[in-house]
Each structure stands twice: as C-alpha cells, then as structure tokens.
Design an enzyme around this catalytic site. Structure first.
Site, PDB file in Angstrom:
ATOM      1  N   TRP A  89      63.198  26.975  17.705  1.00  0.00           N
ATOM      2  CA  TRP A  89      64.494  26.270  17.660  1.00  0.00           C
ATOM      3  C   TRP A  89      65.563  26.976  18.497  1.00  0.00           C
ATOM      4  O   TRP A  89      66.660  26.472  18.638  1.00  0.00           O
ATOM      5  CB  TRP A  89      64.973  26.137  16.214  1.00  0.00           C
TER       6      TRP A  89
ATOM      7  N   HIS B 224      58.922  36.086  24.522  1.00  0.00           N
ATOM      8  CA  HIS B 224      59.393  34.797  25.054  1.00  0.00           C
ATOM      9  C   HIS B 224      60.111  35.054  26.378  1.00  0.00           C
ATOM     10  O   HIS B 224      60.805  36.051  26.537  1.00  0.00           O
ATOM     11  CB  HIS B 224      60.333  34.119  24.048  1.00  0.00           C
TER      12      HIS B 224
ATOM     13  N   GLU C 146      53.303  30.034  28.563  1.00  0.00           N
ATOM     14  CA  GLU C 146      54.496  29.239  28.829  1.00  0.00           C
ATOM     15  C   GLU C 146      54.976  29.500  30.258  1.00  0.00           C
ATOM     16  O   GLU C 146      55.715  30.463  30.499  1.00  0.00           O
ATOM     17  CB  GLU C 146      55.617  29.633  27.868  1.00  0.00           C
TER      18      GLU C 146
ATOM     19  N   GLY D 216      59.881  23.726  22.258  1.00  0.00           N
ATOM     20  CA  GLY D 216      61.319  24.004  22.184  1.00  0.00           C
ATOM     21  C   GLY D 216      62.081  22.739  21.854  1.00  0.00           C
ATOM     22  O   GLY D 216      62.152  22.304  20.706  1.00  0.00           O
TER      23      GLY D 216
HETATM   24  C1  PEP Z   1      60.065  27.373  24.491  1.00  0.00           C
HETATM   25  O1  PEP Z   1      61.211  27.747  24.495  1.00  0.00           O
HETATM   26  O2  PEP Z   1      59.183  28.110  24.022  1.00  0.00           O
HETATM   27  C2  PEP Z   1      59.766  26.044  25.033  1.00  0.00           C
HETATM   28  C3  PEP Z   1      58.516  25.741  25.247  1.00  0.00           C
HETATM   29  O3  PEP Z   1      60.823  25.211  25.287  1.00  0.00           O
HETATM   30  P1  PEP Z   1      60.753  23.680  25.792  1.00  0.00           P
HETATM   31  O4  PEP Z   1      59.686  22.999  24.981  1.00  0.00           O
HETATM   32  O5  PEP Z   1      62.115  23.124  25.512  1.00  0.00           O
HETATM   33  O6  PEP Z   1      60.404  23.705  27.238  1.00  0.00           O
END
Ligand code: PEP
Length: 248
Positions: free
Chosen positions: A10, A93, A165, A232
């Site tokens: 979040w 992250h 990610e 996210g």
């Molecule tokens: C995140 O912050 O881990 C993420 C995947 O964000 P989003 O889904 O908004 O790209």
C-alpha cells in the site's frame, strides 16, 4: 510446489478509515483457499489491521531495521513490529533502494536479522530501465540476489519469497509482458537450482510486481514460473485486488 501469493504493497497511501474499509472489502470477497493473501500497510496500521484480519490475511511491514534496539531515531525493530502482529516484511523494494539509498549490504543485514528472528520476508529485486535497455538485466538481477540473499543456507532459502519487480514497470502502467516476466522468473529459479537444489528452487515463491492489475494478472499468473504478484496501485481497491487474487 511454491506457494501462490498475492501481496498488496500500500506504500504511503490510505487514511486509517480507508485502510479499514479496504481490509473489510477483501475479507468479504471470495478468496481461493490455496492463495496466501498479504497486506503491507503503513506500519502505523499494522496492529489494528492484524487484529481485524486474524489469520485470514498476513499483515506485514514495508520496512524495518535490522538493529534490535537502541539509538536509531525513527526506526522500528523486527521484535517491535512482530509484537504488533506483523509476520512478514518487504526487503529491497526499489523505492527503498533508490529513494532511501539502501545498498545490497544493508539488505543483506536485513535478511540476516529476519532469519535470526524467524521473521518472513519478501526479497525484492529488479532492474532499472537503463539496464534493460543495455540488455544486462539478467546479470544485474543475479548480482542483487547474490549480494544480499544467496549467502543463506538451503534450509534458510526453503519456502522463501522473491519478488521480481522491473523498476521501469513500477507505478508506470507499463507492465512487463508475460514472456519478459516468465523469462526472468525462470532464470531466477535456475540460479536457485544451481546454487542450492531443484527442491529448494521449487519451494521458493517468485512473485511478479510492476503495474500488475486485474486486467493482466491472469496472463502473468498463467506463466509456469510466476507464483503470484506484489501489487501496488491495484491493491488499493478491494474489487481490483480481489480480481487479482482470483486470477490464477
Ligand atoms: C510495487 O510497488 O511493489 C508495485 C508493484 O507497484 P505498482 O503495482 O503500482 O506498479
């Protein structure tokens, strides 16, 4: 087989009443019993939310200190967040790496502190755009894992969680294609196989993160090496998050 997981990060969003309504919405929705659902709110809400969700959703923290206690103004220890009901934390992250200058060494320290305290974690990795454009994303991500995670023993790696990610996909609306995601996830699993064993590699959940939403989750989760998602923006509304949970 690796556990299927859908986790909502979040970030620094939602007022307290909004966070309560979000978990109420998730609790009311249909969730397959074989998917672990996790929520990472601001640490301020962990206590209230973990009381509310009991064992149905794991509540985690987005950040924590590897130090046990002492003069670390503004920080919070693993014991402190555990005492509020957090059972898991994010490590590495890309926003922590880029905005708060967390290094591979810092992340290794958090990994070691988590193992020592029996605190689960999702280890995040992923390349920035310039690395993808240079075509060196595999060595970049491998280096992140080798620098902060692959010193663990096979026992410690067993049932671990990694989130791939790509930084260029986070919060940009630009998702990796399912073949880009699968290609990197398969590589990550092969590195774990080489370093540990195929038994360990098959037990590690590898989540995709980066603009994953209710429209693209089904295609991403259908990839053989994608065990779920770290979400996210699309985790902030119960309807879209529930659709993602049900996308397997
Ligand atoms: C995140 O912050 O881990 C993420 C995947 O964000 P989003 O889904 O908004 O790209």
């Amino acid at each position: 087989m690796a556990q299927k997981i859908v986790a909502g990060n979040w970030k620094m969003n939602l007022q307290f009443d909004e966070a309560l309504s979000l978990v109420e919405g998730i609790l009311e929705g249909n969730r397959p019993s074989d998917v672990d659902v996790m929520a990472f709110p601001t640490a301020l809400y962990v206590h209230a939310l973990s009381e509310k969700v009991k064992d149905e959703i794991s509540v985690g923290v987005q950040n924590f200190s590897p130090k046990e206690s002492g003069a670390y103004t503004g920080e919070m220890s693993i014991s402190q967040v555990k005492s509020l009901g957090a059972s898991i934390g994010l490590i590495g992250h890309s926003e922590r790496r880029a905005i708060f200058s967390e290094t591979n060494e810092d992340l290794k320290e958090k990994v070691d502190a988590s193992i020592a305290k029996g605190f689960r974690f999702i280890f995040c990795c992923g390349e920035p755009l310039e690395i993808r454009e240079a075509g060196t994303e595999f060595s970049y991500v491998k280096n992140q894992l080798e620098a902060s995670l692959f010193h663990l023993s096979a026992n410690e790696m067993m049932n671990g969680i990694i989130a791939y990610e790509p930084v260029w996909a986070i919060g940009t609306g630009k998702t990796a294609t399912s073949s880009q995601a699968e290609e990197m996830h398969a590589e990550i699993r092969s590195w774990i196989t080489e370093k540990y064993s195929s038994e360990v590699a098959q037990s590690v959940s590898i989540l995709y993160g980066g603009s994953c939403n209710n429209k693209n989750a089904q295609e991403l989760f259908a990839c053989p090496n994608v065990d779920g998602g770290l979400i996210g923006g699309a985790a902030l509304k119960p309807a879209s998050f529930l659709e993602i949970i049900n996308a397997f």
